[in-house]
Design a protein around this motif. Structure first.
Motif, PDB file in Angstrom:
ATOM      1  N   SER A 237       0.823  -1.375   0.042  1.00 58.15           N
ATOM      2  CA  SER A 237      -0.202  -0.081  -0.237  1.00 58.15           C
ATOM      3  C   SER A 237       1.149   1.277   0.301  1.00 58.15           C
ATOM      4  CB  SER A 237      -0.693  -0.079   1.388  1.00 58.15           C
ATOM      5  OG  SER A 237      -1.472  -0.621   1.560  1.00 58.15           O
ATOM      6  N   THR A 238       2.367   1.311  -0.383  1.00 58.82           N
ATOM      7  CA  THR A 238       2.650   2.403  -0.187  1.00 58.82           C
ATOM      8  C   THR A 238       3.282   3.145  -1.440  1.00 58.82           C
ATOM      9  OG1 THR A 238       4.499   1.253  -0.900  1.00 58.82           O
ATOM     10  CG2 THR A 238       4.515   0.992   1.439  1.00 58.82           C
ATOM     11  N   PHE A 239       3.894   4.425  -1.350  1.00 59.62           N
ATOM     12  CA  PHE A 239       3.344   5.704  -2.361  1.00 59.62           C
ATOM     13  C   PHE A 239       5.438   5.337  -2.520  1.00 59.62           C
ATOM     14  CE2 PHE A 239       3.166  10.455  -2.838  1.00 59.62           C
ATOM     15  CZ  PHE A 239       3.294   9.759  -4.401  1.00 59.62           C
ATOM     16  N   ASN A 240       5.218   5.119  -3.388  1.00 64.09           N
ATOM     17  CA  ASN A 240       7.154   5.406  -4.176  1.00 64.09           C
ATOM     18  C   ASN A 240       6.952   7.157  -5.141  1.00 64.09           C
ATOM     19  OD1 ASN A 240       9.594   5.394  -4.936  1.00 64.09           O
ATOM     20  ND2 ASN A 240       9.081   4.684  -6.496  1.00 64.09           N
ATOM     21  N   ASP A 241       7.443   7.920  -3.991  1.00 61.77           N
ATOM     22  CA  ASP A 241       7.150   9.685  -4.369  1.00 61.77           C
ATOM     23  C   ASP A 241       8.122   9.392  -5.218  1.00 61.77           C
ATOM     24  OD1 ASP A 241       6.678  12.282  -4.580  1.00 61.77           O
ATOM     25  OD2 ASP A 241       6.628  12.467  -2.508  1.00 61.77           O
ATOM     26  N   GLU A 242       8.636   9.663  -6.259  1.00 63.77           N
ATOM     27  CA  GLU A 242       9.366   9.703  -7.192  1.00 63.77           C
ATOM     28  C   GLU A 242       9.296  10.429  -8.860  1.00 63.77           C
ATOM     29  OE1 GLU A 242      11.731   6.003  -9.002  1.00 63.77           O
ATOM     30  OE2 GLU A 242       9.751   5.626  -9.942  1.00 63.77           O
ATOM     31  N   PRO A 243       9.133  11.078  -8.920  1.00 68.80           N
ATOM     32  CA  PRO A 243       9.163  12.888  -9.919  1.00 68.80           C
ATOM     33  C   PRO A 243       9.520  11.548 -11.286  1.00 68.80           C
ATOM     34  CG  PRO A 243      10.779  13.596  -8.320  1.00 68.80           C
ATOM     35  CD  PRO A 243      10.115  12.103  -7.642  1.00 68.80           C
ATOM     36  N   ILE A 244      10.947  11.422 -10.931  1.00 64.39           N
ATOM     37  CA  ILE A 244      11.670  10.898 -12.344  1.00 64.39           C
ATOM     38  C   ILE A 244      11.953   9.194 -12.198  1.00 64.39           C
ATOM     39  CG2 ILE A 244      13.501  11.081 -13.748  1.00 64.39           C
ATOM     40  CD1 ILE A 244      13.864  13.544 -12.757  1.00 64.39           C
ATOM     41  N   HIS A 245      11.971   8.016 -12.901  1.00 62.03           N
ATOM     42  CA  HIS A 245      12.622   7.207 -12.828  1.00 62.03           C
ATOM     43  C   HIS A 245      12.904   6.841 -14.304  1.00 62.03           C
ATOM     44  CE1 HIS A 245      11.782   3.071 -12.109  1.00 62.03           C
ATOM     45  NE2 HIS A 245      11.582   2.164 -13.247  1.00 62.03           N
ATOM     46  N   ASN A 246      14.579   6.328 -13.810  1.00 61.37           N
ATOM     47  CA  ASN A 246      15.476   6.366 -14.532  1.00 61.37           C
ATOM     48  C   ASN A 246      15.165   4.214 -14.628  1.00 61.37           C
ATOM     49  OD1 ASN A 246      16.010   8.796 -14.369  1.00 61.37           O
ATOM     50  ND2 ASN A 246      18.274   8.107 -13.778  1.00 61.37           N
ATOM     51  N   THR A 247      14.967   3.572 -16.277  1.00 62.45           N
ATOM     52  CA  THR A 247      15.190   2.099 -16.210  1.00 62.45           C
ATOM     53  C   THR A 247      16.905   2.111 -16.186  1.00 62.45           C
ATOM     54  OG1 THR A 247      15.215   2.332 -18.954  1.00 62.45           O
ATOM     55  CG2 THR A 247      12.651   2.105 -17.527  1.00 62.45           C
ATOM     56  N   THR A 248      16.683   0.151 -15.611  1.00 54.41           N
ATOM     57  CA  THR A 248      17.989  -0.033 -16.064  1.00 54.41           C
ATOM     58  C   THR A 248      17.718  -1.357 -17.021  1.00 54.41           C
ATOM     59  OG1 THR A 248      17.103  -1.804 -14.186  1.00 54.41           O
ATOM     60  CG2 THR A 248      18.130   0.053 -13.415  1.00 54.41           C
ATOM     61  N   SER A 249      17.377  -1.576 -18.011  1.00 51.29           N
ATOM     62  CA  SER A 249      17.125  -2.247 -19.065  1.00 51.29           C
ATOM     63  C   SER A 249      16.876  -1.985 -20.113  1.00 51.29           C
ATOM     64  CB  SER A 249      16.622  -3.652 -18.908  1.00 51.29           C
ATOM     65  OG  SER A 249      16.051  -4.859 -19.751  1.00 51.29           O
ATOM     66  N   ALA A 250      16.682  -2.309 -21.505  1.00 50.07           N
ATOM     67  CA  ALA A 250      16.905  -1.871 -22.382  1.00 50.07           C
ATOM     68  C   ALA A 250      15.772  -2.325 -23.535  1.00 50.07           C
ATOM     69  CB  ALA A 250      18.132  -1.801 -23.432  1.00 50.07           C
ATOM     70  N   ASN A 251      15.275  -3.554 -22.794  1.00 49.24           N
ATOM     71  CA  ASN A 251      13.851  -3.663 -23.542  1.00 49.24           C
ATOM     72  C   ASN A 251      13.225  -3.244 -21.523  1.00 49.24           C
ATOM     73  OD1 ASN A 251      14.937  -4.640 -25.155  1.00 49.24           O
ATOM     74  ND2 ASN A 251      15.132  -6.322 -25.254  1.00 49.24           N
ATOM     75  N   THR A 252      12.137  -2.202 -21.900  1.00 52.48           N
ATOM     76  CA  THR A 252      11.487  -3.012 -20.499  1.00 52.48           C
ATOM     77  C   THR A 252      10.136  -2.108 -20.213  1.00 52.48           C
ATOM     78  OG1 THR A 252      11.673  -2.030 -18.215  1.00 52.48           O
ATOM     79  CG2 THR A 252      12.272  -0.498 -19.944  1.00 52.48           C
ATOM     80  N   THR A 253       9.629  -2.491 -19.652  1.00 48.81           N
ATOM     81  CA  THR A 253       7.767  -2.049 -20.100  1.00 48.81           C
ATOM     82  C   THR A 253       7.237  -1.296 -18.273  1.00 48.81           C
ATOM     83  OG1 THR A 253       5.904  -2.374 -21.076  1.00 48.81           O
ATOM     84  CG2 THR A 253       6.670  -3.890 -19.843  1.00 48.81           C
ATOM     85  N   GLY A 254       6.284  -0.133 -18.593  1.00 43.98           N
ATOM     86  CA  GLY A 254       6.081   0.539 -17.185  1.00 43.98           C
ATOM     87  C   GLY A 254       4.873   0.489 -17.201  1.00 43.98           C
TER      88      GLY A 254
END
Ligand SMILES: *[C@@H]1O[C@H](CO)[C@@H](O)[C@H](O)[C@H]1NC(C)=O
Ligand SMILES: *[C@@H]1O[C@H](CO)[C@@H](O)[C@H](O)[C@H]1NC(C)=O
Ligand SMILES: *[C@@H]1O[C@H](CO)[C@@H](O)[C@H](O)[C@H]1NC(C)=O
Ligand SMILES: *[C@@H]1O[C@H](CO)[C@@H](O)[C@H](O)[C@H]1NC(C)=O
Length: 399
Positions: A237-254
């Motif tokens: 139930s948490t909130f990850n207060d993250e204005p900018i997200h950096n991915t780590t994999s070249a093939n990814t989805t969110g």
């Protein structure tokens, strides 16, 4: 005879699944009668004060329980086609309640592949079987010093693991009685069907499976998962207060779920500039003020793949994509509450770029499919040749 017919009709009476908000259950509105299906299951999703839950009772058939007895995800069998809700709470107290009741159909209750989870803290979800449905009911997000962007109700989903690449879909809403055939409300799908165009311009649909799924903040009161095979994930139930997200994999989805709480997302992608790439979204759009989803290109530098939506561009389950290797993604709404935008973004790389400048540039594979009108401006020109020269030069430098 008439009585028998009546009983038969009662027996087959069907009702839609229900969500019943507790903040509307006050002594002034009591009792509330809700049409439900005999044989369905009732659940409570609430982290409200149990002293208040105790003052609301529900009656089905001859069974009466107070809501405090239904915490911890316990279900109650529906025994008659009407549910009676009786509240002793004053209007002002009732209005502060955040929870709700959820009632399934009888078919869903009897389906042993259908499950319901109430999220109120961390929880691991593991489902086995070839075809499962899991309904997720969120409780109120609580924080003593909530961020301005804190959601009302949310699931923070991490560690999505799909065994043997079996499909998994996340849907908004609750499963209707046609949930096995209704498939227009996904906000996340893995694999993603993707059309590639051959030299003759003929589309070939490939299913692109993403091993890497970014953590998702699903700001919805309830949603559900349908899966075509075993999977596991973690919910909180948490909130990850993250204005900018950096991915780590070249093939990814969110996923981004933007509605009452809207913060323009920024995603930086871990790109692989040695390969061709694709970027796209699966979107649900219902806006009052315009917003654009913009993929910025890493190789072409100046080229962006921009999808703009205004108040008239409602889109349901629309996939939009381009043959762009993206460096980042931004959404640029200027209004504070532009409306509703759910989107799954995906970026992936394809075959390696040929590295000799004598090779013909690959045919343009820009794909744009949409189920509704959207103002879409993709990369129009084919700048691939430019990259080939760059790559060639780079190769020479390495030698
Ligand atoms: C994300 O990447 C940007 C640059 O691409 C960097 O400035 C920032 O520190 C990174 N953030 C995190 C949380 O790693
Ligand atoms: C991304 O997926 C493509 C196609 O499956 C594959 O060729 C490529 O190696 C993958 N890239 C990474 C970094 O995993
Ligand atoms: C591409 O998007 C970025 C970020 O929104 C912006 O700074 C840049 O000016 C855009 N480029 C073009 C050509 O529109
Ligand atoms: C978002 O960016 C696009 C492309 O740069 C631009 O045309 C549009 O006006 C911007 N929208 C808002 C609401 O700022």
């Amino acid at each position: 005879m008439k009585i028998l017919l009546f009983v038969l009709l009662l027996g087959i009476a069907s009702a839609d699944p229900q969500i019943i908000w507790l903040n509307r259950q006050s002594v002034a509105n009591s009792p509330t009668i809700v049409n439900v299906e005999v044989g369905g299951n009732l659940y409570l999703a609430s982290n409200d004060d149990s002293a208040q839950l105790q003052k609301i009772t529900i009656t089905t058939g001859t069974t009466t329980v107070s809501l405090d007895q239904l915490s911890d995800g316990k279900s109650l069998k529906i025994l008659s086609n009407q549910l009676t809700i009786q509240s002793n709470l004053l209007d002002a107290t009732a209005k502060k309640l955040t929870g709700y009741l959820y009632v399934t159909t009888a078919i869903q209750a009897n389906d042993n592949t259908f499950d319901v989870k109430v999220v109120n803290g961390p929880q691991a979800l593991n489902r086995n079987g070839d075809s499962t449905t899991t309904v997720i009911l969120n409780t109120q997000y609580k924080d003593d010093f909530p961020s301005f962007f804190a959601p009302e109700k949310t699931t923070y989903v991490t560690e999505v693991q799909q065994f043997r690449s079996n499909p998994i879909n996340f849907h908004y809403g609750i499963p209707g009685d046609n949930w096995k055939t209704f498939t227009d409300n996904q906000f996340f799908e893995n694999p993603q069907p993707f059309d590639f165009y051959d030299d003759h311009g003929r589309p070939h649909t490939n299913m692109i499976f993403f091993d890497s799924v970014e953590p998702m903040q699903i700001n919805l009161p309830y949603w559900y998962i349908t899966a075509g095979g075993p999977f596991s994930l973690n919910m909180d139930s948490t909130f990850n207060d993250e204005p900018i997200h950096n991915t780590t994999s070249a093939n990814t989805t969110g996923v981004y779920i933007l509605n009452d709480v809207w913060r323009n997302p920024i995603v930086n992608f871990a790109t692989d500039p040695t390969r061709k790439g694709y970027s796209g979204v699966l979107a649900y759009v219902d806006l009052d003020y315009s917003a654009c989803i913009i993929f910025n290109n890493v190789i072409k530098g100046d080229a962006n793949y921009t999808m703009c939506f205004g108040a008239d561009n409602k889109m349901v389950h629309g996939q939009l994509s381009s043959d762009l290797v993206s460096k980042s993604l931004v959404v640029n709404a200027t209004a504070g509450n532009p409306g509703t935008l759910y989107f799954q973004y995906f970026v992936f790389t394809g075959e390696l770029y040929p590295i000799t400048s004598s090779t013909q540039p690959p045919p343009s594979t820009t794909v744009t499919t949409t189920t509704a009108i959207a103002t879409t401006t993709g990369s129009a020109g084919n700048h691939d040749a430019f990259f080939l020269i760059l790559a060639g030069a780079f190769w020479k430098y390495l030698l």
